[in-house]
Design an enzyme around this catalytic site. Structure first.
Site, PDB file in Angstrom:
ATOM      1  N   GLY A  29      12.385   5.498   6.928  1.00 54.94           N
ATOM      2  CA  GLY A  29      11.795   5.158   5.634  1.00 54.94           C
ATOM      3  C   GLY A  29      11.037   6.311   5.012  1.00 54.94           C
ATOM      4  O   GLY A  29      11.329   7.477   5.251  1.00 54.94           O
ATOM      5  N   SER A  44       3.450   4.486  12.367  1.00 50.32           N
ATOM      6  CA  SER A  44       3.098   3.440  11.408  1.00 50.32           C
ATOM      7  C   SER A  44       1.582   3.296  11.381  1.00 50.32           C
ATOM      8  O   SER A  44       0.901   3.579  12.365  1.00 50.32           O
ATOM      9  CB  SER A  44       3.719   2.100  11.812  1.00 50.32           C
ATOM     10  OG  SER A  44       5.107   2.222  12.013  1.00 50.32           O
ATOM     11  N   PHE A 101     -11.453   5.445   1.938  1.00 55.91           N
ATOM     12  CA  PHE A 101     -12.337   6.332   1.182  1.00 55.91           C
ATOM     13  C   PHE A 101     -11.669   6.830  -0.099  1.00 55.91           C
ATOM     14  O   PHE A 101     -12.317   6.925  -1.148  1.00 55.91           O
ATOM     15  CB  PHE A 101     -12.755   7.532   2.057  1.00 55.91           C
ATOM     16  CG  PHE A 101     -14.021   7.296   2.832  1.00 55.91           C
ATOM     17  CD1 PHE A 101     -14.107   6.255   3.748  1.00 55.91           C
ATOM     18  CD2 PHE A 101     -15.120   8.108   2.669  1.00 55.91           C
ATOM     19  CE1 PHE A 101     -15.268   6.028   4.468  1.00 55.91           C
ATOM     20  CE2 PHE A 101     -16.288   7.900   3.377  1.00 55.91           C
ATOM     21  CZ  PHE A 101     -16.379   6.851   4.284  1.00 55.91           C
ATOM     22  N   LEU A 102     -10.385   7.151  -0.027  1.00 55.17           N
ATOM     23  CA  LEU A 102      -9.679   7.623  -1.223  1.00 55.17           C
ATOM     24  C   LEU A 102      -9.574   6.506  -2.263  1.00 55.17           C
ATOM     25  O   LEU A 102      -9.822   6.724  -3.454  1.00 55.17           O
ATOM     26  CB  LEU A 102      -8.286   8.129  -0.842  1.00 55.17           C
ATOM     27  CG  LEU A 102      -8.249   9.375   0.052  1.00 55.17           C
ATOM     28  CD1 LEU A 102      -6.823   9.688   0.468  1.00 55.17           C
ATOM     29  CD2 LEU A 102      -8.866  10.574  -0.657  1.00 55.17           C
ATOM     30  N   CYS A 130       0.095   2.062   0.967  1.00 51.89           N
ATOM     31  CA  CYS A 130      -0.962   2.259   1.954  1.00 51.89           C
ATOM     32  C   CYS A 130      -2.346   1.773   1.550  1.00 51.89           C
ATOM     33  O   CYS A 130      -3.014   1.096   2.334  1.00 51.89           O
ATOM     34  CB  CYS A 130      -1.047   3.740   2.324  1.00 51.89           C
ATOM     35  SG  CYS A 130       0.390   4.343   3.233  1.00 51.89           S
ATOM     36  N   PHE A 131      -2.812   2.143   0.357  1.00 52.38           N
ATOM     37  CA  PHE A 131      -4.214   1.924   0.038  1.00 52.38           C
ATOM     38  C   PHE A 131      -4.642   0.465   0.193  1.00 52.38           C
ATOM     39  O   PHE A 131      -5.563   0.148   0.938  1.00 52.38           O
ATOM     40  CB  PHE A 131      -4.521   2.416  -1.380  1.00 52.38           C
ATOM     41  CG  PHE A 131      -4.683   3.915  -1.493  1.00 52.38           C
ATOM     42  CD1 PHE A 131      -4.532   4.730  -0.382  1.00 52.38           C
ATOM     43  CD2 PHE A 131      -4.977   4.502  -2.704  1.00 52.38           C
ATOM     44  CE1 PHE A 131      -4.679   6.108  -0.474  1.00 52.38           C
ATOM     45  CE2 PHE A 131      -5.132   5.880  -2.819  1.00 52.38           C
ATOM     46  CZ  PHE A 131      -4.976   6.674  -1.701  1.00 52.38           C
ATOM     47  N   ARG A 141       6.153   0.278  -4.568  1.00 51.09           N
ATOM     48  CA  ARG A 141       5.359  -0.712  -3.834  1.00 51.09           C
ATOM     49  C   ARG A 141       3.937  -0.814  -4.409  1.00 51.09           C
ATOM     50  O   ARG A 141       3.269   0.175  -4.603  1.00 51.09           O
ATOM     51  CB  ARG A 141       5.315  -0.357  -2.340  1.00 51.09           C
ATOM     52  CG  ARG A 141       6.658  -0.607  -1.652  1.00 51.09           C
ATOM     53  CD  ARG A 141       6.663  -0.138  -0.221  1.00 51.09           C
ATOM     54  NE  ARG A 141       6.632   1.317  -0.117  1.00 51.09           N
ATOM     55  CZ  ARG A 141       6.671   1.993   1.039  1.00 51.09           C
ATOM     56  NH1 ARG A 141       6.754   1.330   2.184  1.00 51.09           N
ATOM     57  NH2 ARG A 141       6.654   3.313   1.060  1.00 51.09           N
TER      58      ARG A 141
END
Length: 494
Positions: free
Chosen positions: A30, A147, A242-243, A292-293, A362
């Site tokens: 992926g 992952s 944090f981001l 991700c976030f 996504r």
């Protein structure tokens, strides 16, 4: 070795097989597995890399001229090493047997059912991969978590792996990825750091050293950080939290700017000059997306709740709530500016990828904003230079963005040309910060639109003075256009 014959069968070796000092397998072809393994193959000619996946269509695309994902520099990298020391296949069991290091890079989405639904990571795919490795492995292996996983997952996976009847030993390492889509290949080639976590045992330290040697082909030793397993697993979640926190922070201030007459870009620039804060991730927008976030923050929230840290969980949960609020607020601003009715009006969304320079959709803000617009019976047209109609349609179904009783073709159009897209449109909304959107002839677009023509800049990338001079009705995140004060003139763009 008591393993069944099927699993001890190895991939046929070529005459020059002896040149490979290490053999690596990655389960999962992926967004993470493909680029990471291509980079390893490029910088490590003495390492043989197998990327395996259960999806034959995905593998076929990796072996074709049109890769399954778009990432600047990826195509050139893959073509440089594919067939030499990088191989894509569906032969998962054979690759497990042949290789000594096995990366697991399978999807770990947020659970949609049962305990922890909407917050906890769904580890079904990871456990299935671990059980299969335990079943087919023909000797000791180093298993690498690629992952994003909750803290102490390695402990659970180690139990699964070592429950094999043949008493094969496994070392589990954590090697989280810190890639930003759109810059993934440069991030991999020149990483700020490579993080490797392992058990503080002799066997664990040996496994960590083995993986360090792979990365040290091109990454300076000082940038390869080693920690214990739990620190490594938690570091990934915390980095993304944090981001995302910075984005939600500046987005919350964007709403205050609109109310007070301040300019969020000026505020962002001012605070970004402070060396303690820095300027990165301070661009106000319609909201963050990507795989991700949100997933990692919700995972962190669930983890905190599991340990009874409710105040900590509530703190991080607010980052996601502000992000959801920003997307809803943007849609409501569109509706309010267009006279509180958008029924039957054509609204064009420029951009469907969650950020520029990637085809990844996504958790894209576009699909959520579109959902709110469709609920008000708008007619939505979408143009994105890298996302095809099939992907957009899939996302509308997956995120349940369509109004009940409506089909995609009834209310959403996917355009292939931006100028055709805006003909007879009432409004344009900038949803992704693609560079090409800055270069369009907006006068030409304005002339073909219904008047008054609206433009909503959700990424703050356009020339606002030029748009106002053309005649557009303009709204931009965190900008003071239209704010009125008692005893003050309307604020105008100079």
């Amino acid at each position: 070795d008591d393993a069944p014959p099927l699993y001890t069968k190895k991939i046929r070796m070529s005459a020059d097989e002896s040149k490979f000092k290490t053999k690596i397998c990655c389960i999962g072809a992926g967004y993470v597995g493909g680029p990471t393994m291509a980079t390893i193959a490029k910088f490590c000619p003495d390492v043989k890399v197998h990327v395996v996946d259960i999806n034959p269509k995905q593998v076929a695309r990796w072996n074709s001229d049109k890769l399954p994902i778009y990432e600047p520099g990826l195509d050139e990298c893959v073509k440089q090493v594919r067939g030499k020391n990088l191989f894509f296949s569906t032969k998962i069991n054979e690759a497990i047997c042949e290789c000594e290091i096995i990366f697991v890079s399978v999807n770990t989405p947020t659970k949609t059912y049962g305990i922890g639904a909407g917050r906890a990571a769904d580890l079904k795919n990871w456990e299935l991969a671990a059980r299969n490795i335990a079943k087919v492995a023909n000797g000791p292996k180093i298993i690498v978590e690629k992952s994003t996983l909750p803290v102490r997952t390695a402990h659970s996976m180690r139990k699964v792996l070592e429950a094999n009847e043949r008493k094969i030993k496994f070392e589990v390492l954590s090697n989280p990825e810190f890639l930003a889509e759109g810059t993934a290949m440069s991030d991999l080639a020149k990483p700020d750091r490579v993080l490797i976590g392992g058990m503080r045992t002799e066997a664990g330290e040996k496994a960590v050293r083995k993986l360090c040697e792979v990365y040290e082909h091109w990454v300076p030793k000082a940038n390869v950080i080693t920690t214990n397993l739990w620190s490594s697993e938690l570091s990934k979640l915390v980095a993304n939290a944090f981001l995302a926190q910075r984005i939600s922070s500046i987005n919350s201030i964007s709403e205050l700017c609109e109310a007070t007459g301040a300019d969020v870009q000026e505020v962002s620039n001012a605070i970004g000059k402070d060396s303690r804060i820095g300027k990165r991730f301070l661009n106000a927008s319609v909201g963050f997306g990507g795989s991700c976030f949100q997933k990692d923050i919700l995972n962190l929230v669930y983890l905190c709740e599991s340990f009874g840290l409710h105040e900590v969980a509530a703190y991080w949960d607010q980052v996601v709530k502000i992000n959801d609020h920003q997307k809803l607020r943007f849609a409501r601003k569109m509706i309010k500016n267009m006279f509180n009715t958008i029924s039957g009006k054509k609204i064009v969304l420029f951009g469907f990828a969650f950020k520029k320079d990637t085809g990844d959709t996504r958790e894209t803000a576009s699909v959520y904003v579109a959902k709110h617009l469709l609920a008000e019976r708008a007619l939505v047209t979408i143009y994105d230079p890298k996302v095809d109609e099939e992907q957009i349609k899939d996302d509308f179904n997956y995120y349940k963005a369509l109004t009940p009783g409506k089909e995609f073709k009834d209310c959403v159009t996917v355009a292939k040309d931006p100028y055709e897209a805006v003909k007879d449109a009432h409004a344009i909304a900038i949803m992704t910060e693609w560079d090409e959107f800055k270069k369009y002839d907006y006068k030409k677009m304005y002339d073909s639109m219904v008047k008054p023509a609206f433009i909503f800049d959700g990424r703050l990338i356009l020339d606002h003075k030029q748009l106002l001079d053309i005649g557009f009705e303009l709204y931009a995140i965190g900008k003071p256009y239209g704010v009125k004060y008692q005893n003050m003139d309307d604020l105008k763009v100079n």
